[in-house]
Write a protein that holds these residues in place. Structure first.
Motif, PDB file in Angstrom:
ATOM      1  N   ASN A   1      14.600   6.002  28.818  1.00 52.14           N
ATOM      2  CA  ASN A   1      13.672   5.864  29.944  1.00 52.14           C
ATOM      3  C   ASN A   1      12.948   4.522  29.928  1.00 52.14           C
ATOM      4  O   ASN A   1      11.769   4.421  30.286  1.00 52.14           O
ATOM      5  N   GLY A   2      13.650   3.483  29.480  1.00 51.72           N
ATOM      6  CA  GLY A   2      13.084   2.143  29.480  1.00 51.72           C
ATOM      7  C   GLY A   2      12.125   1.856  28.339  1.00 51.72           C
ATOM      8  O   GLY A   2      11.543   0.773  28.276  1.00 51.72           O
ATOM      9  N   THR A   3      11.935   2.814  27.425  1.00 46.34           N
ATOM     10  CA  THR A   3      11.006   2.625  26.316  1.00 46.34           C
ATOM     11  C   THR A   3      11.776   2.544  25.003  1.00 46.34           C
ATOM     12  O   THR A   3      12.640   3.378  24.726  1.00 46.34           O
TER      13      THR A   3
ATOM     14  N   ALA B   1      10.267   4.145  16.232  1.00 46.71           N
ATOM     15  CA  ALA B   1       8.966   4.176  16.916  1.00 46.71           C
ATOM     16  C   ALA B   1       8.130   2.948  16.570  1.00 46.71           C
ATOM     17  O   ALA B   1       6.904   3.000  16.590  1.00 46.71           O
ATOM     18  N   THR B   2       8.787   1.838  16.271  1.00 45.24           N
ATOM     19  CA  THR B   2       8.091   0.583  16.040  1.00 45.24           C
ATOM     20  C   THR B   2       8.968  -0.571  16.491  1.00 45.24           C
ATOM     21  O   THR B   2      10.179  -0.566  16.241  1.00 45.24           O
ATOM     22  N   ALA B   3       8.366  -1.545  17.161  1.00 44.04           N
ATOM     23  CA  ALA B   3       9.111  -2.719  17.619  1.00 44.04           C
ATOM     24  C   ALA B   3       9.114  -3.828  16.580  1.00 44.04           C
ATOM     25  O   ALA B   3       9.757  -4.856  16.772  1.00 44.04           O
ATOM     26  N   SER B   4       8.377  -3.635  15.477  1.00 43.28           N
ATOM     27  CA  SER B   4       8.308  -4.660  14.429  1.00 43.28           C
ATOM     28  C   SER B   4       8.434  -4.006  13.059  1.00 43.28           C
ATOM     29  O   SER B   4       7.457  -3.901  12.306  1.00 43.28           O
ATOM     30  N   PRO B   5       9.639  -3.510  12.724  1.00 39.50           N
ATOM     31  CA  PRO B   5       9.826  -2.861  11.425  1.00 39.50           C
ATOM     32  C   PRO B   5       9.579  -3.822  10.269  1.00 39.50           C
ATOM     33  O   PRO B   5       9.914  -4.997  10.331  1.00 39.50           O
ATOM     34  N   ASP B   6       8.947  -3.299   9.210  1.00 39.44           N
ATOM     35  CA  ASP B   6       8.612  -4.093   8.030  1.00 39.44           C
ATOM     36  C   ASP B   6       9.890  -4.460   7.292  1.00 39.44           C
ATOM     37  O   ASP B   6      10.662  -3.584   6.886  1.00 39.44           O
ATOM     38  N   SER B   7      10.124  -5.744   7.110  1.00 35.03           N
ATOM     39  CA  SER B   7      11.353  -6.217   6.475  1.00 35.03           C
ATOM     40  C   SER B   7      11.419  -5.878   4.988  1.00 35.03           C
ATOM     41  O   SER B   7      12.469  -6.054   4.367  1.00 35.03           O
ATOM     42  N   ASN B   8      10.310  -5.379   4.408  1.00 34.31           N
ATOM     43  CA  ASN B   8      10.329  -4.983   2.997  1.00 34.31           C
ATOM     44  C   ASN B   8      11.010  -3.634   2.790  1.00 34.31           C
ATOM     45  O   ASN B   8      11.234  -3.222   1.656  1.00 34.31           O
TER      46      ASN B   8
END
Length: 248
Positions: A158-160, A174-181
């Motif tokens: 649905n565009g999200t 549920a995150t657009a910036s996952p922790d690279s660690n």
């Protein structure tokens, strides 16, 4: 205009006065560049084997064919009035079909989805070229989604955005910036419906005393007040707290 060979074998008609007599040559076939057309309208080069033919039948079948001297050379477009299906064929075989319902079938003449692709392994591939290449493929070893140029892959409903695989290989939910660690970064609760098995350590971050767990559930946490590791146990709606280890 009518011309025949006197025996009724070969007859050619050309009508210009609007009567019901049809214009045709050689048993109802019209040929351009050929003296023996085998289609209702056939255009053929005087040299080489390239040809074009438009055919139809009483069953509602209409065809535009481009081909050579054999059926295996024939490519063209076919419209079947009985099924209201438009088909593109190569080697005299339908390869792509568009139905009157707006469905497109590749490898099937009866698509049951907006895009229905059927066939053997590697039957679906979407590839872009250039520095940042994107590939979507169904191969003999599995379904492949790949991206170059250190770009992320997004999953949306649905565009999200609901999940993302970063260029570094981290899966974020549920995150657009996952922790690279971390290889898996979940923004919210995560549930395991069977056994949770760890090949490494289980790390707890210090938190304030959490709410009591649900009935017949337990919660293990590191208490930020004193660094102790505690467990809350709820049995039958009654919760007790026990200390597993202290910082002392």
């Amino acid at each position: 205009f009518k011309c025949d060979d006197g025996s009724g074998g070969l007859t050619a008609y050309l009508t210009l006065d609007g009567s019901t007599t049809h214009s045709y040559f050689s048993a109802g076939n019209v040929g351009i560049g050929t003296s023996s057309p085998n289609r209702q309208l056939q255009v053929k080069r005087t040299t080489g084997t390239a040809s074009i033919a438009i055919t139809s039948s009483n069953t509602g079948l209409a065809q535009l064919e481009l081909g050579g001297t054999s059926d295996n050379d024939i490519a063209g477009v076919t419209y079947n009035g009985a099924t209201s299906t438009l088909s593109l064929k190569t080697n005299n075989t339908g390869q792509l079909h568009v139905t009157n319902a707006g469905r497109v079938g590749v490898g099937t003449s009866s698509p049951n989805a907006a895009l229905d692709i059927q066939g053997s392994a590697a039957d679906l591939r979407l590839t872009s070229t250039g520095q940042n290449r994107t590939a979507l493929a169904n191969t003999s070893t599995g379904f492949e989604i790949s991206q170059t140029g250190n770009k992320a892959i997004y999953f949306l409903t649905n565009g999200t955005e609901k999940a993302r695989i970063s260029g570094g290989g981290t899966l974020g939910i549920a995150t657009a910036s996952p922790d690279s660690n971390y290889k898996l970064d979940v923004n919210g609760k995560a549930q395991v419906r069977s056994v949770l098995e760890l090949d490494d350590v289980l790390t707890l971050n210090a938190i304030s005393t959490p709410a009591d767990p649900g009935t017949n559930q337990s919660s293990i946490y590191m208490d930020s007040a004193d660094g102790a590791i505690r467990v809350k146990i709820n049995v039958g709606g009654t919760t007790v707290t026990r200390t597993l280890a202290t910082f002392e």
